[in-house]
Design a protein around this motif. Sequence first.
Motif, PDB file in Angstrom:
ATOM      1  N   ILE A 143       0.859  -1.187   0.000  1.00 24.73           N
ATOM      2  CA  ILE A 143       0.000   0.000   0.000  1.00 24.73           C
ATOM      3  C   ILE A 143       0.892   1.232   0.000  1.00 24.73           C
ATOM      4  O   ILE A 143       2.042   1.173   0.456  1.00 24.73           O
ATOM      5  CB  ILE A 143      -0.941   0.071   1.229  1.00 24.73           C
ATOM      6  CG1 ILE A 143      -0.156   0.045   2.548  1.00 24.73           C
ATOM      7  CG2 ILE A 143      -1.991  -1.022   1.172  1.00 24.73           C
ATOM      8  CD1 ILE A 143      -0.979   0.434   3.766  1.00 24.73           C
ATOM      9  N   ALA A 144       0.391   2.324  -0.529  1.00 23.65           N
ATOM     10  CA  ALA A 144       1.104   3.610  -0.478  1.00 23.65           C
ATOM     11  C   ALA A 144       0.029   4.684  -0.529  1.00 23.65           C
ATOM     12  O   ALA A 144      -0.419   5.077  -1.599  1.00 23.65           O
ATOM     13  CB  ALA A 144       2.070   3.742  -1.651  1.00 23.65           C
ATOM     14  N   HIS A 145      -0.436   5.103   0.634  1.00 24.45           N
ATOM     15  CA  HIS A 145      -1.501   6.096   0.650  1.00 24.45           C
ATOM     16  C   HIS A 145      -1.525   6.890   1.955  1.00 24.45           C
ATOM     17  O   HIS A 145      -1.107   6.409   2.995  1.00 24.45           O
ATOM     18  CB  HIS A 145      -2.882   5.457   0.397  1.00 24.45           C
ATOM     19  CG  HIS A 145      -3.257   4.392   1.387  1.00 24.45           C
ATOM     20  ND1 HIS A 145      -3.706   3.151   1.005  1.00 24.45           N
ATOM     21  CD2 HIS A 145      -3.279   4.377   2.737  1.00 24.45           C
ATOM     22  CE1 HIS A 145      -3.978   2.440   2.074  1.00 24.45           C
ATOM     23  NE2 HIS A 145      -3.735   3.165   3.139  1.00 24.45           N
ATOM     24  N   GLY A 146      -2.031   8.106   1.856  1.00 22.26           N
ATOM     25  CA  GLY A 146      -2.261   8.937   3.036  1.00 22.26           C
ATOM     26  C   GLY A 146      -3.725   8.989   3.385  1.00 22.26           C
ATOM     27  O   GLY A 146      -4.104   9.270   4.520  1.00 22.26           O
ATOM     28  N   GLU A 147      -4.565   8.752   2.373  1.00 20.07           N
ATOM     29  CA  GLU A 147      -6.010   8.800   2.583  1.00 20.07           C
ATOM     30  C   GLU A 147      -6.629   7.487   2.121  1.00 20.07           C
ATOM     31  O   GLU A 147      -7.280   7.423   1.091  1.00 20.07           O
ATOM     32  CB  GLU A 147      -6.608   9.991   1.822  1.00 20.07           C
ATOM     33  CG  GLU A 147      -6.179  11.323   2.406  1.00 20.07           C
ATOM     34  CD  GLU A 147      -6.547  12.491   1.511  1.00 20.07           C
ATOM     35  OE1 GLU A 147      -5.904  12.632   0.448  1.00 20.07           O
ATOM     36  OE2 GLU A 147      -7.442  13.253   1.865  1.00 20.07           O
ATOM     37  N   GLY A 148      -6.380   6.446   2.900  1.00 15.00           N
ATOM     38  CA  GLY A 148      -6.846   5.114   2.530  1.00 15.00           C
ATOM     39  C   GLY A 148      -7.871   4.548   3.488  1.00 15.00           C
ATOM     40  O   GLY A 148      -8.309   3.407   3.328  1.00 15.00           O
TER      41      GLY A 148
END
Lengths: 85, 198
Positions: free
Chosen positions: B139-144
């Motif tokens: 995963i690579a997210h700030g708003e997940g």
Amino acid sequence: MTAYTATVTVRLKRGVLDPEADTTQKALERLGFELSDLRSADQFEVDLDAESADAAAERADEMAERLLANPTLHDYDVVVEEQAK
Amino acid sequence: MTVAVVQFGGSNCDRDAVRALDRVGVDAERVWHEDGLPADADGIILPGGFSYGDYLRAGAMAAHSPIMDAVRAAAEDGTPVLGVCNGAQIGSESRLTPGAFTTNRSARFQCEDVFLRVENADTPWTAAYDEGDVIELPIAHGEGRFEIDDAAYEQLVDDDRVLFRYCDADGNVTDAANPNGSKGNVAGILGSPRTSPC
């Protein structure tokens, strides 16, 4: 037509986790402030010309419905003021 | 079969999507969102990235691009739509899927490998798996963080539209294995059945 400013405030619904507000609250507490809660909100100031304050509010309301707020996450309110001449 | 990979300003995983499709022998082309959806698109991918700099909310601006009306119409006609990462955020902002993605519980951008448990293998998207399989993905997210109200969540579960849940290496769906605070550890859902997973 009259020039108005519609202020649209978009807040997370009560009960929706707000990690940014929690982090900000902790930072304030580290600075020694006493507080019991903190909530964050986004505020948009929209300048627009309209026939009446009600018409300006209606247009700003539609802006919030269609873009500024996400109904899954947010509540919002709209306050309209006539611009100073 | 041709899959349209929709590019928005700030999309940056569009080439990856084309390459991935090429690897499995599927013809794909990148489509600039202002140019409209090709009539012969048999499938649609909304790729990852940071469309419009995540201004306002991740996916909010791209969701109002005119091409999304065509994507919604195609989905309603049964064209498969896949939203990956920012594409999933665009999908929820444009109401292809219920719920919303918002700031991770950690308030941080997270880039790490996670485990997912396959909840429904009876879809074109998950047919290569068996229900209960555990897969590892980055995963690579700030708003997940997937948020949805209780009633809509129950509906998703009742309709068997949850595809994946975050889990530990042994397939246990626990709070500790939830990287971002998503409701019910949900990591992937179907919008309308068989059309638009995000």
